[in-house]
Design a protein around this motif. Sequence first.
Motif, PDB file in Angstrom:
ATOM      1  N   ARG A 167       0.849  -1.185   0.000  1.00 28.25           N
ATOM      2  CA  ARG A 167       0.000   0.000   0.000  1.00 28.25           C
ATOM      3  C   ARG A 167       0.886   1.236   0.000  1.00 28.25           C
ATOM      4  O   ARG A 167       1.988   1.242   0.560  1.00 28.25           O
ATOM      5  CB  ARG A 167      -0.906   0.021   1.241  1.00 28.25           C
ATOM      6  CG  ARG A 167      -1.872  -1.153   1.322  1.00 28.25           C
ATOM      7  CD  ARG A 167      -2.742  -1.041   2.564  1.00 28.25           C
ATOM      8  NE  ARG A 167      -3.566   0.165   2.538  1.00 28.25           N
ATOM      9  CZ  ARG A 167      -4.375   0.532   3.528  1.00 28.25           C
ATOM     10  NH1 ARG A 167      -4.457  -0.211   4.636  1.00 28.25           N
ATOM     11  NH2 ARG A 167      -5.102   1.631   3.433  1.00 28.25           N
ATOM     12  N   LEU A 168       0.403   2.310  -0.619  1.00 31.79           N
ATOM     13  CA  LEU A 168       1.173   3.545  -0.701  1.00 31.79           C
ATOM     14  C   LEU A 168       1.157   4.304   0.624  1.00 31.79           C
ATOM     15  O   LEU A 168       0.150   4.323   1.333  1.00 31.79           O
ATOM     16  CB  LEU A 168       0.616   4.445  -1.798  1.00 31.79           C
ATOM     17  CG  LEU A 168       0.862   3.985  -3.242  1.00 31.79           C
ATOM     18  CD1 LEU A 168       0.134   4.907  -4.214  1.00 31.79           C
ATOM     19  CD2 LEU A 168       2.354   3.970  -3.557  1.00 31.79           C
ATOM     20  N   LEU A 169       2.280   4.946   0.920  1.00 34.71           N
ATOM     21  CA  LEU A 169       2.447   5.713   2.147  1.00 34.71           C
ATOM     22  C   LEU A 169       2.517   7.205   1.840  1.00 34.71           C
ATOM     23  O   LEU A 169       2.980   7.617   0.775  1.00 34.71           O
ATOM     24  CB  LEU A 169       3.729   5.285   2.859  1.00 34.71           C
ATOM     25  CG  LEU A 169       3.716   3.850   3.418  1.00 34.71           C
ATOM     26  CD1 LEU A 169       5.136   3.364   3.685  1.00 34.71           C
ATOM     27  CD2 LEU A 169       2.876   3.791   4.682  1.00 34.71           C
ATOM     28  N   ALA A 170       2.092   8.002   2.801  1.00 34.46           N
ATOM     29  CA  ALA A 170       2.046   9.463   2.639  1.00 34.46           C
ATOM     30  C   ALA A 170       3.387  10.068   3.026  1.00 34.46           C
ATOM     31  O   ALA A 170       3.535  10.712   4.064  1.00 34.46           O
ATOM     32  CB  ALA A 170       0.925  10.044   3.489  1.00 34.46           C
ATOM     33  N   MET A 171       4.394   9.876   2.157  1.00 30.75           N
ATOM     34  CA  MET A 171       5.749  10.266   2.537  1.00 30.75           C
ATOM     35  C   MET A 171       5.911  11.773   2.688  1.00 30.75           C
ATOM     36  O   MET A 171       6.882  12.235   3.278  1.00 30.75           O
ATOM     37  CB  MET A 171       6.770   9.744   1.526  1.00 30.75           C
ATOM     38  CG  MET A 171       6.646  10.318   0.145  1.00 30.75           C
ATOM     39  SD  MET A 171       8.029   9.765  -0.870  1.00 30.75           S
ATOM     40  CE  MET A 171       7.384  10.081  -2.511  1.00 30.75           C
ATOM     41  N   GLY A 172       4.967  12.578   2.179  1.00 27.78           N
ATOM     42  CA  GLY A 172       5.051  14.019   2.359  1.00 27.78           C
ATOM     43  C   GLY A 172       4.474  14.516   3.668  1.00 27.78           C
ATOM     44  O   GLY A 172       4.614  15.701   4.003  1.00 27.78           O
ATOM     45  N   ASN A 173       3.849  13.636   4.447  1.00 27.24           N
ATOM     46  CA  ASN A 173       3.269  14.017   5.729  1.00 27.24           C
ATOM     47  C   ASN A 173       4.398  14.312   6.724  1.00 27.24           C
ATOM     48  O   ASN A 173       5.202  13.426   7.032  1.00 27.24           O
ATOM     49  CB  ASN A 173       2.397  12.864   6.239  1.00 27.24           C
ATOM     50  CG  ASN A 173       1.720  13.157   7.549  1.00 27.24           C
ATOM     51  OD1 ASN A 173       2.341  13.618   8.492  1.00 27.24           O
ATOM     52  ND2 ASN A 173       0.427  12.856   7.625  1.00 27.24           N
ATOM     53  N   PRO A 174       4.517  15.538   7.252  1.00 30.40           N
ATOM     54  CA  PRO A 174       5.641  15.877   8.136  1.00 30.40           C
ATOM     55  C   PRO A 174       5.736  14.978   9.365  1.00 30.40           C
ATOM     56  O   PRO A 174       6.842  14.625   9.792  1.00 30.40           O
ATOM     57  CB  PRO A 174       5.353  17.332   8.525  1.00 30.40           C
ATOM     58  CG  PRO A 174       4.503  17.863   7.411  1.00 30.40           C
ATOM     59  CD  PRO A 174       3.657  16.714   6.983  1.00 30.40           C
ATOM     60  N   ILE A 211      12.902  15.637  -0.458  1.00 35.05           N
ATOM     61  CA  ILE A 211      13.917  16.510   0.132  1.00 35.05           C
ATOM     62  C   ILE A 211      13.624  16.718   1.615  1.00 35.05           C
ATOM     63  O   ILE A 211      14.535  16.659   2.461  1.00 35.05           O
ATOM     64  CB  ILE A 211      13.982  17.849  -0.623  1.00 35.05           C
ATOM     65  CG1 ILE A 211      14.556  17.627  -2.024  1.00 35.05           C
ATOM     66  CG2 ILE A 211      14.818  18.858   0.148  1.00 35.05           C
ATOM     67  CD1 ILE A 211      14.572  18.864  -2.889  1.00 35.05           C
ATOM     68  N   GLY A 212      12.371  16.942   1.952  1.00 32.56           N
ATOM     69  CA  GLY A 212      12.023  17.092   3.360  1.00 32.56           C
ATOM     70  C   GLY A 212      12.351  15.850   4.167  1.00 32.56           C
ATOM     71  O   GLY A 212      12.873  15.939   5.290  1.00 32.56           O
ATOM     72  N   LEU A 213      12.075  14.688   3.592  1.00 37.25           N
ATOM     73  CA  LEU A 213      12.346  13.433   4.298  1.00 37.25           C
ATOM     74  C   LEU A 213      13.833  13.195   4.470  1.00 37.25           C
ATOM     75  O   LEU A 213      14.306  12.874   5.573  1.00 37.25           O
ATOM     76  CB  LEU A 213      11.703  12.276   3.537  1.00 37.25           C
ATOM     77  CG  LEU A 213      12.043  10.871   4.051  1.00 37.25           C
ATOM     78  CD1 LEU A 213      11.612  10.707   5.509  1.00 37.25           C
ATOM     79  CD2 LEU A 213      11.395   9.807   3.168  1.00 37.25           C
ATOM     80  N   ILE A 214      14.610  13.329   3.399  1.00 34.72           N
ATOM     81  CA  ILE A 214      16.034  13.003   3.486  1.00 34.72           C
ATOM     82  C   ILE A 214      16.764  13.981   4.401  1.00 34.72           C
ATOM     83  O   ILE A 214      17.722  13.614   5.099  1.00 34.72           O
ATOM     84  CB  ILE A 214      16.668  12.944   2.081  1.00 34.72           C
ATOM     85  CG1 ILE A 214      17.962  12.132   2.096  1.00 34.72           C
ATOM     86  CG2 ILE A 214      16.900  14.333   1.516  1.00 34.72           C
ATOM     87  CD1 ILE A 214      17.775  10.659   2.273  1.00 34.72           C
ATOM     88  N   THR A 237      19.993  13.860  -8.402  1.00 36.17           N
ATOM     89  CA  THR A 237      20.636  15.175  -8.470  1.00 36.17           C
ATOM     90  C   THR A 237      20.155  16.128  -7.393  1.00 36.17           C
ATOM     91  O   THR A 237      20.884  17.033  -6.986  1.00 36.17           O
ATOM     92  CB  THR A 237      20.394  15.810  -9.857  1.00 36.17           C
ATOM     93  OG1 THR A 237      18.983  15.866 -10.108  1.00 36.17           O
ATOM     94  CG2 THR A 237      21.049  14.997 -10.952  1.00 36.17           C
ATOM     95  N   ARG A 238      18.925  15.935  -6.909  1.00 42.40           N
ATOM     96  CA  ARG A 238      18.345  16.863  -5.943  1.00 42.40           C
ATOM     97  C   ARG A 238      18.682  16.499  -4.494  1.00 42.40           C
ATOM     98  O   ARG A 238      18.508  17.331  -3.601  1.00 42.40           O
ATOM     99  CB  ARG A 238      16.830  16.930  -6.137  1.00 42.40           C
ATOM    100  CG  ARG A 238      16.423  17.449  -7.521  1.00 42.40           C
ATOM    101  CD  ARG A 238      15.015  17.036  -7.879  1.00 42.40           C
ATOM    102  NE  ARG A 238      14.636  17.499  -9.212  1.00 42.40           N
ATOM    103  CZ  ARG A 238      14.936  16.869 -10.343  1.00 42.40           C
ATOM    104  NH1 ARG A 238      15.640  15.738 -10.300  1.00 42.40           N
ATOM    105  NH2 ARG A 238      14.559  17.358 -11.509  1.00 42.40           N
ATOM    106  N   THR A 239      19.116  15.286  -4.266  1.00 42.69           N
ATOM    107  CA  THR A 239      19.339  14.836  -2.886  1.00 42.69           C
ATOM    108  C   THR A 239      20.735  14.259  -2.660  1.00 42.69           C
ATOM    109  O   THR A 239      21.006  13.686  -1.613  1.00 42.69           O
ATOM    110  CB  THR A 239      18.283  13.782  -2.495  1.00 42.69           C
ATOM    111  OG1 THR A 239      18.289  12.718  -3.456  1.00 42.69           O
ATOM    112  CG2 THR A 239      16.894  14.392  -2.440  1.00 42.69           C
ATOM    113  N   ALA A 240      21.632  14.409  -3.624  1.00 41.14           N
ATOM    114  CA  ALA A 240      22.966  13.803  -3.523  1.00 41.14           C
ATOM    115  C   ALA A 240      23.751  14.305  -2.325  1.00 41.14           C
ATOM    116  O   ALA A 240      24.591  13.580  -1.776  1.00 41.14           O
ATOM    117  CB  ALA A 240      23.744  14.051  -4.811  1.00 41.14           C
TER     118      ALA A 240
END
Length: 410
Positions: A167-174, A211-214, A237-240
Amino acid sequence: MQNLRIFVVALLLIPGGNVAALVAADNGLDTVAARITEHGFPSIFEAWSAVENLRERNNSTVPLSSRESHMASEARHDLYWGGWQQLGLRLPDGQKYALLSPVFTPESIQVALRNRATLLAANPNIVILGEVHYHAAQPNFLPPESPFWIRDADFENNKLGKIYGTRLLAMGNPEFQDKLAAFCAALVNSGVYDGCMLDGWHDDEDTSARIGLIRKMRSAVGEKAILLGNVNGRLPTRTASYLNGMYMEGLYSRFFPDWHLAAANLLWGERNLRKPALTALEGWWTSGRDQYPLMRQVTTLSLVFSNGYVLFSDPNSLPTGDHLHDWYPFWDKSLGRPAGPLATLDRPNLSGAYTRRFDKGEVVFNPPSNHPVTVHFDQPHRSAATNAAGQSFTVASGDGDLFLTMSPSK
């Protein structure tokens, strides 16, 4: 690293050795950079699923379980990841969801640290990661009513979920991101894991959420822990700047068919990932595990274009577990350390093929689009592919070989 090995072995001989002593035995994150930079070559990794058989030089196969322990087989690999339970961590009775309360029983921490020590005793350079599910997970990952599940059209269109039952998770949820960061930190702080692995890390999708998660994960685990993402044939490229590692799954699959792209991405990873940087290239066979030229091609491609890890495994399309593989004598550490620079992609140096020198020999990678090439040496060498000795060898198109320096008397 020899003193580390002796100390770990000594601890294994002490019944009931305490957790603090086991943690002190390998110094954990204080040695992880050295373990990444000091491993020998070829350097093989394990992605979730175990190695099954040893392929003998006569092309017969022998189950490794008939010759060695499971832990000895795992320790053949220099990089190893799987679920958080893989080395023995367990939750207290009554706690069903590790993400919501990442507290492990003291007894299970002791077991897991002993298993870590066993791996390090057999292979002092192994790096051990625990996977963190952030994008999709099995239904038992969280309570059914959890606000961290996605329940909109994206959930209904979850194609991978229909294959793997996730099932998909809400990875953008702070709040969910905070939980994920704390869980990764708990794995690292247990002393069992050197860092965390993130599957499906495509940071050109859901970019702000990733980006918020990493950022939160890096803050939680500190500067030394390893964070590795499965990028397939893409570039993070955005999270390296937060990510140490690129797992490049599925070379020669439909979604990642091009060796040239793999080589370019390997070189990019060496230059741009957070230090200590690591790349892990996984090629899939197209007709069977006995596809030796393709195994050698993927292995030598990794050797000339990176200082990282490589795997040749089953494709995901099979009904059996993904990433199962055999062990090839070609992979036995024979080259030592690099003695020459990485190859330059737009300047092949052997009639369209690429070479790289190591302490104990030379590697040749011959792309599938090229013609057969011949390599000449001033002194006798031995082919890892054929075991033949000589000073001149031919490498077929779409193949590769390791040519090991021989002493004059051999």
